[in-house]
Write a protein that holds these residues in place. Structure first.
Motif, PDB file in Angstrom:
ATOM      1  N   THR A 180      54.901  37.305  40.373  1.00  0.00           N
ATOM      2  CA  THR A 180      54.421  36.163  40.978  1.00  0.00           C
ATOM      3  C   THR A 180      52.980  35.919  40.967  1.00  0.00           C
ATOM      4  OG1 THR A 180      54.532  36.660  43.601  1.00  0.00           O
ATOM      5  CG2 THR A 180      56.636  35.317  43.050  1.00  0.00           C
ATOM      6  N   LEU A 181      52.385  36.751  41.338  1.00  0.00           N
ATOM      7  CA  LEU A 181      50.177  36.534  40.969  1.00  0.00           C
ATOM      8  C   LEU A 181      50.879  36.507  39.884  1.00  0.00           C
ATOM      9  CD1 LEU A 181      49.335  39.102  43.122  1.00  0.00           C
ATOM     10  CD2 LEU A 181      49.109  35.977  43.681  1.00  0.00           C
ATOM     11  N   SER A 182      51.500  37.009  39.293  1.00  0.00           N
ATOM     12  CA  SER A 182      50.771  36.726  37.177  1.00  0.00           C
ATOM     13  C   SER A 182      51.474  35.669  36.856  1.00  0.00           C
ATOM     14  CB  SER A 182      51.694  37.416  36.498  1.00  0.00           C
ATOM     15  OG  SER A 182      52.834  37.247  36.833  1.00  0.00           O
ATOM     16  N   VAL A 183      52.551  35.367  37.027  1.00  0.00           N
ATOM     17  CA  VAL A 183      53.427  33.722  36.609  1.00  0.00           C
ATOM     18  C   VAL A 183      51.977  32.450  37.787  1.00  0.00           C
ATOM     19  CG1 VAL A 183      55.019  31.898  37.739  1.00  0.00           C
ATOM     20  CG2 VAL A 183      55.842  34.374  36.914  1.00  0.00           C
ATOM     21  N   ALA A 184      51.667  32.642  38.963  1.00  0.00           N
ATOM     22  CA  ALA A 184      50.801  31.757  39.085  1.00  0.00           C
ATOM     23  C   ALA A 184      49.573  31.661  38.399  1.00  0.00           C
ATOM     24  CB  ALA A 184      49.894  32.081  40.572  1.00  0.00           C
ATOM     25  N   ARG A 185      48.794  32.849  37.808  1.00  0.00           N
ATOM     26  CA  ARG A 185      48.033  32.636  37.316  1.00  0.00           C
ATOM     27  C   ARG A 185      48.264  32.245  35.392  1.00  0.00           C
ATOM     28  NH1 ARG A 185      46.045  38.455  34.470  1.00  0.00           N
ATOM     29  NH2 ARG A 185      47.817  38.180  33.441  1.00  0.00           N
ATOM     30  N   VAL A 186      49.442  32.317  34.720  1.00  0.00           N
ATOM     31  CA  VAL A 186      49.836  31.129  33.632  1.00  0.00           C
ATOM     32  C   VAL A 186      49.894  29.929  34.446  1.00  0.00           C
ATOM     33  CG1 VAL A 186      51.457  30.951  32.458  1.00  0.00           C
ATOM     34  CG2 VAL A 186      50.957  33.441  33.237  1.00  0.00           C
ATOM     35  N   THR A 187      50.366  29.593  35.066  1.00  0.00           N
ATOM     36  CA  THR A 187      50.057  28.030  35.482  1.00  0.00           C
ATOM     37  C   THR A 187      48.999  27.697  36.598  1.00  0.00           C
ATOM     38  OG1 THR A 187      51.401  28.555  37.842  1.00  0.00           O
ATOM     39  CG2 THR A 187      53.301  27.578  35.666  1.00  0.00           C
ATOM     40  N   GLN A 188      48.059  28.303  35.797  1.00  0.00           N
ATOM     41  CA  GLN A 188      46.804  27.567  37.034  1.00  0.00           C
ATOM     42  C   GLN A 188      46.459  27.312  37.968  1.00  0.00           C
ATOM     43  OE1 GLN A 188      44.343  27.330  34.620  1.00  0.00           O
ATOM     44  NE2 GLN A 188      45.726  28.387  32.878  1.00  0.00           N
ATOM     45  N   GLY A 189      47.094  28.655  38.659  1.00  0.00           N
ATOM     46  CA  GLY A 189      46.687  28.799  39.999  1.00  0.00           C
ATOM     47  C   GLY A 189      45.742  28.563  40.987  1.00  0.00           C
ATOM     48  N   ASN A 190      45.498  29.206  41.834  1.00  0.00           N
ATOM     49  CA  ASN A 190      44.148  28.917  42.459  1.00  0.00           C
ATOM     50  C   ASN A 190      43.579  30.056  42.593  1.00  0.00           C
ATOM     51  OD1 ASN A 190      45.415  30.034  44.538  1.00  0.00           O
ATOM     52  ND2 ASN A 190      45.095  28.546  46.899  1.00  0.00           N
ATOM     53  N   ALA A 191      41.783  29.885  42.881  1.00  0.00           N
ATOM     54  CA  ALA A 191      41.102  31.092  42.773  1.00  0.00           C
ATOM     55  C   ALA A 191      41.486  32.907  43.702  1.00  0.00           C
ATOM     56  CB  ALA A 191      40.151  31.088  42.660  1.00  0.00           C
ATOM     57  N   SER A 192      42.069  31.913  44.705  1.00  0.00           N
ATOM     58  CA  SER A 192      42.553  33.037  45.962  1.00  0.00           C
ATOM     59  C   SER A 192      44.005  33.846  44.933  1.00  0.00           C
ATOM     60  CB  SER A 192      42.642  32.376  47.291  1.00  0.00           C
ATOM     61  OG  SER A 192      43.460  31.385  46.710  1.00  0.00           O
ATOM     62  N   LYS A 193      44.527  33.221  44.443  1.00  0.00           N
ATOM     63  CA  LYS A 193      45.758  34.326  43.493  1.00  0.00           C
ATOM     64  C   LYS A 193      45.157  35.416  42.970  1.00  0.00           C
ATOM     65  CE  LYS A 193      49.759  31.480  45.320  1.00  0.00           C
ATOM     66  NZ  LYS A 193      50.803  30.886  45.301  1.00  0.00           N
ATOM     67  N   LEU A 194      44.022  34.408  41.977  1.00  0.00           N
ATOM     68  CA  LEU A 194      44.010  35.435  40.737  1.00  0.00           C
ATOM     69  C   LEU A 194      42.923  36.828  41.038  1.00  0.00           C
ATOM     70  CD1 LEU A 194      42.546  32.513  38.653  1.00  0.00           C
ATOM     71  CD2 LEU A 194      44.029  33.584  38.310  1.00  0.00           C
ATOM     72  N   SER A 195      42.360  36.624  42.412  1.00  0.00           N
ATOM     73  CA  SER A 195      41.232  37.634  42.502  1.00  0.00           C
ATOM     74  C   SER A 195      42.648  38.931  43.615  1.00  0.00           C
ATOM     75  CB  SER A 195      40.737  37.432  43.861  1.00  0.00           C
ATOM     76  OG  SER A 195      40.718  36.850  44.879  1.00  0.00           O
ATOM     77  N   LYS A 196      44.234  37.980  44.286  1.00  0.00           N
ATOM     78  CA  LYS A 196      44.454  39.443  44.925  1.00  0.00           C
ATOM     79  C   LYS A 196      44.899  39.651  43.730  1.00  0.00           C
ATOM     80  CE  LYS A 196      47.490  39.297  48.168  1.00  0.00           C
ATOM     81  NZ  LYS A 196      49.342  38.522  48.886  1.00  0.00           N
ATOM     82  N   ILE A 197      45.338  39.222  41.765  1.00  0.00           N
ATOM     83  CA  ILE A 197      45.605  40.495  40.975  1.00  0.00           C
ATOM     84  C   ILE A 197      45.676  41.814  41.300  1.00  0.00           C
ATOM     85  CG2 ILE A 197      46.359  40.464  38.812  1.00  0.00           C
ATOM     86  CD1 ILE A 197      46.859  37.750  39.120  1.00  0.00           C
ATOM     87  N   LYS A 198      44.294  41.640  40.812  1.00  0.00           N
ATOM     88  CA  LYS A 198      43.215  43.322  41.191  1.00  0.00           C
ATOM     89  C   LYS A 198      44.202  44.250  42.344  1.00  0.00           C
ATOM     90  CE  LYS A 198      39.094  45.229  40.602  1.00  0.00           C
ATOM     91  NZ  LYS A 198      37.318  45.077  40.897  1.00  0.00           N
TER      92      LYS A 198
END
Length: 118
Positions: free
Chosen positions: A25-43
């Motif tokens: 779900t986080l990687s999908v959010a990254r592709v759809t230009q999600g907010n920065a908090s989700k991007l940092s949560k991937i790691k």
């Protein structure tokens, strides 16, 4: 990781599945230009997955080591690594062995003991 070690294998696998779905779900959010908090949560999620897998593998190795304890042959990946030279050198028993001829020499000609020290 010490909390993970207390869990059963089934619980660990369930947690692993949850983390993997969260990662997708986080990687999908990254592709759809999600907010920065989700991007940092991937790691964080990826590291958590690695932690769970590490604990699962360690538990599995411990169980296998217990299973093969005392067996004549142990799988290569469960043997002690050390170095090639250490693995090939003589063990204690082999070092202490003597030929029949040497045994006879030792008994017939014992080492001389002198009172004066040189």
């Amino acid at each position: 990781a010490h909390e993970l070690r207390k869990k059963t294998k089934a619980e660990l696998m369930k947690e692993l599945d949850d983390l993997k779905t969260e990662l997708t779900t986080l990687s999908v959010a990254r592709v759809t230009q999600g907010n920065a908090s989700k991007l940092s949560k991937i790691k964080v999620v990826r590291k958590s997955i690695a932690r769970v897998l590490t604990v699962v593998n360690q538990i599995q190795r411990d169980n296998l080591k217990e299973f093969y304890k005392g067996a004549k042959y142990i799988p290569i990946d469960l043997r002690e690594k050390k170095t090639r030279a250490i693995r090939r050198r003589l063990n204690k028993f082999e070092k202490s062995r003597k030929t029949l001829r040497q045994q006879k020499k030792d008994t017939n000609f014992p080492k001389k003991v002198y009172a004066v020290k040189a």
